[in-house]
Each structure stands twice: as structure tokens, then as C-alpha cells.
Motif scaffolding. Structure first.
Motif, PDB file in Angstrom:
ATOM      1  N   SER A 113       0.853  -1.229   0.093  1.00 23.77           N
ATOM      2  CA  SER A 113       0.052  -0.097  -0.093  1.00 23.77           C
ATOM      3  C   SER A 113       0.926   1.266   0.069  1.00 23.77           C
ATOM      4  N   TRP A 114       0.332   2.171  -0.562  1.00 22.77           N
ATOM      5  CA  TRP A 114       1.068   3.443  -0.415  1.00 22.77           C
ATOM      6  C   TRP A 114       0.171   4.773  -0.260  1.00 22.77           C
ATOM      7  N   ILE A 115       0.801   5.926   0.053  1.00 26.59           N
ATOM      8  CA  ILE A 115       0.241   7.260   0.451  1.00 26.59           C
ATOM      9  C   ILE A 115       1.199   8.110  -0.185  1.00 26.59           C
ATOM     10  N   PHE A 116       0.726   9.307  -0.898  1.00 22.62           N
ATOM     11  CA  PHE A 116       1.477  10.066  -1.387  1.00 22.62           C
ATOM     12  C   PHE A 116       0.728  11.437  -1.752  1.00 22.62           C
ATOM     13  N   SER A 117       1.457  12.547  -1.775  1.00 20.35           N
ATOM     14  CA  SER A 117       0.981  13.863  -2.078  1.00 20.35           C
ATOM     15  C   SER A 117       2.269  14.575  -2.696  1.00 20.35           C
ATOM     16  N   SER A 118       1.882  15.731  -3.438  1.00 16.84           N
ATOM     17  CA  SER A 118       3.005  16.303  -4.403  1.00 16.84           C
ATOM     18  C   SER A 118       3.074  17.578  -4.292  1.00 16.84           C
ATOM     19  N   ASP A 119       3.989  18.266  -4.583  1.00 12.43           N
ATOM     20  CA  ASP A 119       3.996  19.651  -4.218  1.00 12.43           C
ATOM     21  C   ASP A 119       5.012  20.473  -5.180  1.00 12.43           C
ATOM     22  N   PRO A 120       4.862  21.430  -6.020  1.00 15.80           N
ATOM     23  CA  PRO A 120       3.463  21.923  -6.269  1.00 15.80           C
ATOM     24  C   PRO A 120       2.672  21.145  -7.427  1.00 15.80           C
ATOM     25  N   VAL A 122      -2.260  -2.548  -3.743  1.00 14.67           N
ATOM     26  CA  VAL A 122      -2.275  -3.879  -4.778  1.00 14.67           C
ATOM     27  C   VAL A 122      -1.993  -5.052  -3.964  1.00 14.67           C
ATOM     28  N   LYS A 123      -2.765  -5.972  -4.304  1.00 20.45           N
ATOM     29  CA  LYS A 123      -2.616  -7.326  -3.636  1.00 20.45           C
ATOM     30  C   LYS A 123      -1.369  -8.241  -4.781  1.00 20.45           C
ATOM     31  N   VAL A 124      -0.331  -8.856  -4.035  1.00 22.37           N
ATOM     32  CA  VAL A 124       0.613  -9.588  -4.599  1.00 22.37           C
ATOM     33  C   VAL A 124      -0.032 -10.996  -4.975  1.00 22.37           C
ATOM     34  N   ARG A 125      -0.233 -11.015  -6.255  1.00 17.21           N
ATOM     35  CA  ARG A 125      -0.847 -12.355  -6.680  1.00 17.21           C
ATOM     36  C   ARG A 125      -0.016 -13.417  -7.326  1.00 17.21           C
ATOM     37  N   ASN A 126       1.410 -12.722  -7.748  1.00 18.27           N
ATOM     38  CA  ASN A 126       2.363 -13.256  -8.522  1.00 18.27           C
ATOM     39  C   ASN A 126       3.792 -12.795  -7.864  1.00 18.27           C
ATOM     40  N   SER A 127       4.741 -13.521  -7.753  1.00 22.61           N
ATOM     41  CA  SER A 127       6.061 -13.228  -7.278  1.00 22.61           C
ATOM     42  C   SER A 127       6.657 -12.244  -8.699  1.00 22.61           C
ATOM     43  N   GLY A 128       7.405 -11.245  -8.402  1.00 25.33           N
ATOM     44  CA  GLY A 128       7.980 -10.409  -9.386  1.00 25.33           C
ATOM     45  C   GLY A 128       8.279  -9.050  -8.948  1.00 25.33           C
ATOM     46  N   ILE A 129       8.136  -8.081 -10.122  1.00 25.74           N
ATOM     47  CA  ILE A 129       8.578  -6.638  -9.470  1.00 25.74           C
ATOM     48  C   ILE A 129       7.364  -5.638  -9.860  1.00 25.74           C
ATOM     49  N   TYR A 130       6.873  -5.279  -8.761  1.00 26.20           N
ATOM     50  CA  TYR A 130       5.697  -4.316  -8.763  1.00 26.20           C
ATOM     51  C   TYR A 130       6.477  -2.843  -8.772  1.00 26.20           C
ATOM     52  N   THR A 131       6.109  -2.251  -9.779  1.00 26.23           N
ATOM     53  CA  THR A 131       6.805  -0.685  -9.919  1.00 26.23           C
ATOM     54  C   THR A 131       5.756   0.272 -10.063  1.00 26.23           C
ATOM     55  N   LEU A 132       6.105   1.266  -8.834  1.00 27.33           N
ATOM     56  CA  LEU A 132       5.158   2.441  -8.837  1.00 27.33           C
ATOM     57  C   LEU A 132       6.018   3.286  -9.693  1.00 27.33           C
ATOM     58  N   ILE A 133       5.075   4.250 -10.399  1.00 20.16           N
ATOM     59  CA  ILE A 133       5.901   5.162 -11.571  1.00 20.16           C
ATOM     60  C   ILE A 133       4.994   6.498 -11.146  1.00 20.16           C
ATOM     61  N   PHE A 134       6.083   7.423 -10.758  1.00 17.09           N
ATOM     62  CA  PHE A 134       5.612   9.196 -10.547  1.00 17.09           C
ATOM     63  C   PHE A 134       6.147   9.585 -11.700  1.00 17.09           C
ATOM     64  N   ASP A 135       5.135  10.136 -12.678  1.00 16.15           N
ATOM     65  CA  ASP A 135       5.342  10.895 -13.755  1.00 16.15           C
ATOM     66  C   ASP A 135       5.196  12.404 -14.076  1.00 16.15           C
ATOM     67  N   ASN A 136       5.993  12.904 -14.422  1.00 25.61           N
ATOM     68  CA  ASN A 136       5.996  14.401 -14.285  1.00 25.61           C
ATOM     69  C   ASN A 136       6.436  14.878 -15.712  1.00 25.61           C
ATOM     70  N   THR A 137       6.350  14.061 -16.771  1.00 23.12           N
ATOM     71  CA  THR A 137       6.716  14.311 -18.323  1.00 23.12           C
ATOM     72  C   THR A 137       5.621  15.355 -18.881  1.00 23.12           C
ATOM     73  N   PHE A 138       4.560  15.362 -18.264  1.00 26.38           N
ATOM     74  CA  PHE A 138       3.581  16.470 -18.841  1.00 26.38           C
ATOM     75  C   PHE A 138       3.959  17.882 -18.443  1.00 26.38           C
TER      76      PHE A 138
END
Length: 130
Positions: free
Chosen positions: A41-48, A88-104
Motif C-alpha cells: 500500500s502507498w500514500i503520497f502527496s505532491s508539491d506543487p 495492490v495485492k501480490v498475486r504473483n512473485s515479480g517486480i511491482y513498479t510504482l511510477i511517478f510521472d512528471n513528463t507532462f
């Protein structure tokens, strides 16, 4: 890129972490998981201003990006106005990647304050039953 393991997240404690994401770039947090049934689980906020967020699953580091499974599609979050929570619930072993995207964002860099947690499922074994 900030690779983490489940053990490292379990040692996070209650403190928040901070990412600095320059304009027109993104940051990823790959979490390698071998234990099934966990909840990340995650919690996040952004500034600005807002940030886009996504979660993808990759069987292994060798899996091509176009074969990754998108668990949460890229979504623009008003995380500068409200705290974003998810899991997110882990149903398979592997890599779960969180992406924070500022490309816009062409000019504005962002700071993302985040906290990650991992919960193991509670398995009832009936030991307190008379």
C-alpha cells in the motif's frame, strides 16, 4: 530508479520519504516481491501541483516493458490538494513498479512525499478454539 525489497519497506517505519522529480521526467520505485498474498500500500502527496501515477507488474527484470501488466493505468492525481492512497495485492512473485510521472510538466519540478507499507495476510489457524 529506487529499487526496494519487501524487507526494506517493512523497515520504513512511519516516516515519509521524498522524491524530487524534475520537469519532463519520471521516477520509478520497483519493489521485488517473492512472497504471495502480501498487500503493498502507498500514500503520497505532491508539491506543487499534480503528478501522474501508475503501477505495473513485471515477471522479472528480463521481461520487456511492452509485456508488463498495467495494474493501475497512468492517472493524473490532484495529489497537491489531497493525499492519494492505494494498494495492490501480490498475486504473483515479480517486480511491482510504482511510477511517478512528471513528463507532462515542461517547467515545474515536483516533490513527492510518499509512504509505503507491506501487510502480510492474517492466517487463522484455529489455535484459540476450545
Amino acid at each position: 530508479k529506487l529499487p526496494l525489497t519487501v524487507e526494506e519497506i517493512l523497515n520504513f517505519g512511519e516516516s515519509n520519504r521524498e522524491l524530487f522529480i524534475k520537469s519532463s521526467t519520471y521516477s520509478i520505485i520497483p519493489i521485488t516481491v517473492t512472497e504471495l498474498g502480501l498487500t503493498i500500500s502507498w500514500i503520497f502527496s505532491s508539491d506543487p501541483k499534480s503528478i501522474s501515477f501508475s503501477v505495473v507488474y513485471q515477471e522479472s527484470e528480463d521481461t520487456p516493458l511492452d509485456q508488463c501488466k498495467v495494474l493501475i493505468p497512468m492517472t493524473r492525481c490532484n495529489s497537491h490538494k489531497e493525499t492519494i492512497r492505494g494498494q495492490v495485492k501480490v498475486r504473483n512473485s515479480g517486480i511491482y513498479t510504482l511510477i511517478f510521472d512528471n513528463t507532462f510538466s515542461r517547467f515545474i519540478s515536483k516533490r513527492v512525499f510518499y509512504h509505503l507499507a507491506v501487510e502480510r495476510p492474517i492466517i487463522y489457524d484455529g489455535s484459540d478454539f476450545p
